[in-house]
Motif scaffolding. Structure first.
Motif, PDB file in Angstrom:
ATOM      1  N   VAL A   1       0.758  -1.176   0.087  1.00 21.99           N
ATOM      2  CA  VAL A   1       0.066   0.134   0.013  1.00 21.99           C
ATOM      3  C   VAL A   1       0.763   1.064  -0.074  1.00 21.99           C
ATOM      4  O   VAL A   1       0.375   2.150  -0.783  1.00 21.99           O
ATOM      5  CB  VAL A   1      -0.763   0.565   1.526  1.00 21.99           C
ATOM      6  N   ARG A   2       1.230   1.234   0.790  1.00 25.09           N
ATOM      7  CA  ARG A   2       2.788   2.145   1.058  1.00 25.09           C
ATOM      8  C   ARG A   2       3.264   2.687  -0.343  1.00 25.09           C
ATOM      9  O   ARG A   2       3.911   4.282  -0.783  1.00 25.09           O
ATOM     10  CB  ARG A   2       3.333   2.961   1.632  1.00 25.09           C
ATOM     11  N   LYS A   3       3.915   1.611  -0.720  1.00 23.28           N
ATOM     12  CA  LYS A   3       4.828   2.243  -2.244  1.00 23.28           C
ATOM     13  C   LYS A   3       3.727   1.946  -3.297  1.00 23.28           C
ATOM     14  O   LYS A   3       3.923   2.673  -4.666  1.00 23.28           O
ATOM     15  CB  LYS A   3       5.077   0.526  -3.109  1.00 23.28           C
ATOM     16  N   MET A   4       2.568   1.681  -3.581  1.00 22.04           N
ATOM     17  CA  MET A   4       1.135   2.087  -4.459  1.00 22.04           C
ATOM     18  C   MET A   4       0.769   3.631  -4.257  1.00 22.04           C
ATOM     19  O   MET A   4       0.566   4.157  -5.101  1.00 22.04           O
ATOM     20  CB  MET A   4       0.118   1.408  -4.302  1.00 22.04           C
ATOM     21  N   LEU A   5       1.326   4.093  -2.799  1.00 24.10           N
ATOM     22  CA  LEU A   5       0.530   5.333  -2.719  1.00 24.10           C
ATOM     23  C   LEU A   5       1.573   6.115  -2.224  1.00 24.10           C
ATOM     24  O   LEU A   5       1.463   7.612  -2.276  1.00 24.10           O
ATOM     25  CB  LEU A   5      -0.114   5.407  -1.104  1.00 24.10           C
ATOM     26  N   ASN A   6       2.485   5.667  -2.406  1.00 27.84           N
ATOM     27  CA  ASN A   6       4.217   6.430  -2.306  1.00 27.84           C
ATOM     28  C   ASN A   6       3.979   7.324  -1.299  1.00 27.84           C
ATOM     29  O   ASN A   6       4.513   8.776  -1.251  1.00 27.84           O
ATOM     30  CB  ASN A   6       4.088   7.464  -3.695  1.00 27.84           C
ATOM     31  N   ILE A   7       3.739   6.679  -0.152  1.00 29.50           N
ATOM     32  CA  ILE A   7       3.826   7.428   1.329  1.00 29.50           C
ATOM     33  C   ILE A   7       4.288   6.947   2.260  1.00 29.50           C
ATOM     34  O   ILE A   7       4.937   5.383   2.411  1.00 29.50           O
ATOM     35  CB  ILE A   7       1.723   7.180   1.688  1.00 29.50           C
ATOM     36  N   SER A   8       4.314   6.966   3.529  1.00 25.45           N
ATOM     37  CA  SER A   8       5.440   6.743   4.180  1.00 25.45           C
ATOM     38  C   SER A   8       4.987   5.980   5.482  1.00 25.45           C
ATOM     39  O   SER A   8       3.528   5.911   5.268  1.00 25.45           O
ATOM     40  CB  SER A   8       6.056   7.947   5.430  1.00 25.45           C
ATOM     41  N   PRO A   9       5.433   5.044   5.919  1.00 24.87           N
ATOM     42  CA  PRO A   9       4.775   4.654   7.160  1.00 24.87           C
ATOM     43  C   PRO A   9       3.660   5.192   8.182  1.00 24.87           C
ATOM     44  O   PRO A   9       2.588   4.550   8.475  1.00 24.87           O
ATOM     45  CB  PRO A   9       5.843   3.568   7.746  1.00 24.87           C
ATOM     46  N   GLY A  10       4.416   6.137   8.688  1.00 24.95           N
ATOM     47  CA  GLY A  10       3.971   6.984   9.314  1.00 24.95           C
ATOM     48  C   GLY A  10       2.691   7.687   8.424  1.00 24.95           C
ATOM     49  O   GLY A  10       1.113   7.654   9.166  1.00 24.95           O
ATOM     50  N   THR A  11       2.296   8.309   7.569  1.00 26.67           N
ATOM     51  CA  THR A  11       1.276   8.437   6.601  1.00 26.67           C
ATOM     52  C   THR A  11       0.253   7.616   7.565  1.00 26.67           C
ATOM     53  O   THR A  11      -0.997   8.306   7.034  1.00 26.67           O
ATOM     54  CB  THR A  11       1.418   9.039   5.376  1.00 26.67           C
ATOM     55  N   LEU A  12       0.637   6.124   6.472  1.00 23.34           N
ATOM     56  CA  LEU A  12      -0.134   5.345   6.283  1.00 23.34           C
ATOM     57  C   LEU A  12      -1.098   4.788   7.571  1.00 23.34           C
ATOM     58  O   LEU A  12      -1.828   4.616   8.267  1.00 23.34           O
ATOM     59  CB  LEU A  12       0.707   3.600   6.277  1.00 23.34           C
ATOM     60  N   GLN A  13      -0.302   4.957   8.935  1.00 19.38           N
ATOM     61  CA  GLN A  13      -0.583   4.890  10.129  1.00 19.38           C
ATOM     62  C   GLN A  13      -0.797   6.292  10.475  1.00 19.38           C
ATOM     63  O   GLN A  13      -2.493   5.407  10.791  1.00 19.38           O
ATOM     64  CB  GLN A  13       0.578   5.165  11.439  1.00 19.38           C
ATOM     65  N   ASN A  14      -1.350   6.631  10.013  1.00 18.29           N
ATOM     66  CA  ASN A  14      -1.814   8.090  10.408  1.00 18.29           C
ATOM     67  C   ASN A  14      -3.409   7.728   9.339  1.00 18.29           C
ATOM     68  O   ASN A  14      -4.653   8.699   9.832  1.00 18.29           O
ATOM     69  CB  ASN A  14      -1.565   9.861   9.491  1.00 18.29           C
ATOM     70  N   LEU A  15      -2.991   7.246   8.540  1.00 17.65           N
ATOM     71  CA  LEU A  15      -4.894   6.909   7.271  1.00 17.65           C
ATOM     72  C   LEU A  15      -5.593   6.011   8.045  1.00 17.65           C
ATOM     73  O   LEU A  15      -6.441   5.716   7.956  1.00 17.65           O
ATOM     74  CB  LEU A  15      -4.345   6.125   6.082  1.00 17.65           C
ATOM     75  N   ARG A  16      -4.889   4.920   9.146  1.00 21.66           N
ATOM     76  CA  ARG A  16      -5.697   4.162   9.774  1.00 21.66           C
ATOM     77  C   ARG A  16      -6.429   4.757  10.965  1.00 21.66           C
ATOM     78  O   ARG A  16      -7.065   4.708  11.141  1.00 21.66           O
ATOM     79  CB  ARG A  16      -5.139   2.435  10.023  1.00 21.66           C
ATOM     80  N   ILE A  17      -5.228   5.365  11.676  1.00 18.72           N
ATOM     81  CA  ILE A  17      -5.927   5.527  12.718  1.00 18.72           C
ATOM     82  C   ILE A  17      -7.176   7.288  12.687  1.00 18.72           C
ATOM     83  O   ILE A  17      -8.041   6.843  13.435  1.00 18.72           O
ATOM     84  CB  ILE A  17      -4.810   6.935  13.850  1.00 18.72           C
ATOM     85  N   ASN A  18      -7.048   7.573  11.512  1.00 23.05           N
ATOM     86  CA  ASN A  18      -8.448   8.772  11.250  1.00 23.05           C
ATOM     87  C   ASN A  18      -9.022   8.299  10.924  1.00 23.05           C
ATOM     88  O   ASN A  18     -10.898   8.322  10.346  1.00 23.05           O
ATOM     89  CB  ASN A  18      -7.640  10.052  10.726  1.00 23.05           C
ATOM     90  N   GLY A  19      -8.661   7.118  10.731  1.00 22.41           N
ATOM     91  CA  GLY A  19     -10.379   5.842  10.053  1.00 22.41           C
ATOM     92  C   GLY A  19     -10.527   6.097   8.425  1.00 22.41           C
ATOM     93  O   GLY A  19     -11.612   5.346   7.991  1.00 22.41           O
ATOM     94  N   THR A  20      -9.956   6.770   7.891  1.00 20.06           N
ATOM     95  CA  THR A  20      -9.273   7.656   6.267  1.00 20.06           C
ATOM     96  C   THR A  20      -9.200   5.771   5.219  1.00 20.06           C
ATOM     97  O   THR A  20     -10.308   5.568   4.213  1.00 20.06           O
ATOM     98  CB  THR A  20      -8.438   8.283   6.051  1.00 20.06           C
ATOM     99  N   LEU A  21      -8.514   4.704   5.889  1.00 24.05           N
ATOM    100  CA  LEU A  21      -8.338   3.894   5.003  1.00 24.05           C
ATOM    101  C   LEU A  21      -8.852   2.532   6.396  1.00 24.05           C
ATOM    102  O   LEU A  21      -8.365   2.735   7.118  1.00 24.05           O
ATOM    103  CB  LEU A  21      -7.137   3.675   4.958  1.00 24.05           C
ATOM    104  N   ARG A  22      -9.610   1.844   5.373  1.00 24.39           N
ATOM    105  CA  ARG A  22     -10.190   0.538   6.358  1.00 24.39           C
ATOM    106  C   ARG A  22      -8.893  -0.452   6.374  1.00 24.39           C
ATOM    107  O   ARG A  22      -8.255  -0.420   5.511  1.00 24.39           O
ATOM    108  CB  ARG A  22     -11.170   0.099   6.411  1.00 24.39           C
ATOM    109  N   TYR A  23      -8.308  -1.492   8.317  1.00 20.68           N
ATOM    110  CA  TYR A  23      -7.613  -2.143   7.715  1.00 20.68           C
ATOM    111  C   TYR A  23      -7.910  -3.687   8.264  1.00 20.68           C
ATOM    112  O   TYR A  23      -9.142  -3.169   9.237  1.00 20.68           O
ATOM    113  CB  TYR A  23      -6.516  -2.153   7.796  1.00 20.68           C
TER     114      TYR A  23
END
Length: 86
Positions: A41-63
């Motif tokens: 997912v990080r590679k696909m979105l070109n984001i850092s691990p922290g950004t992915l964590q923020n997407l999880r925490i704020n509910g933007t991206l379900r997991y």
């Protein structure tokens, strides 16, 4: 009317050709994954691990967490990229 004699070898050859034709038609296309790991997912979105964590925490991206691994639905990522909420 002309008569043709069909031998067992002719039938074997026909069977082989028919199977090859069917395999070419039904050949599975490149399988698309339904669930992706965090690194994918990080590679696909070109984001850092922290950004992915923020997407999880704020509910933007379900997991879904299985064991120690987190998995994300490709459908949700696609919706996120299109600007909608998953």
């Amino acid at each position: 009317m002309q008569v043709e004699i069909i031998t067992k070898d002719d039938l074997r050859q026909f069977k082989t050709e028919l199977l090859n034709d069917i395999k070419a038609i039904v050949k599975p296309q490149e399988k698309i994954k339904e669930w992706l790991k965090s690194a994918e997912v990080r590679k696909m979105l070109n984001i850092s691990p922290g950004t992915l964590q923020n997407l999880r925490i704020n509910g933007t991206l379900r997991y879904t967490k299985i064991g120690g691994m987190m998995y994300y639905k490709l459908e949700d990522i696609t919706k996120l990229l299109e600007g909608g909420q998953p």
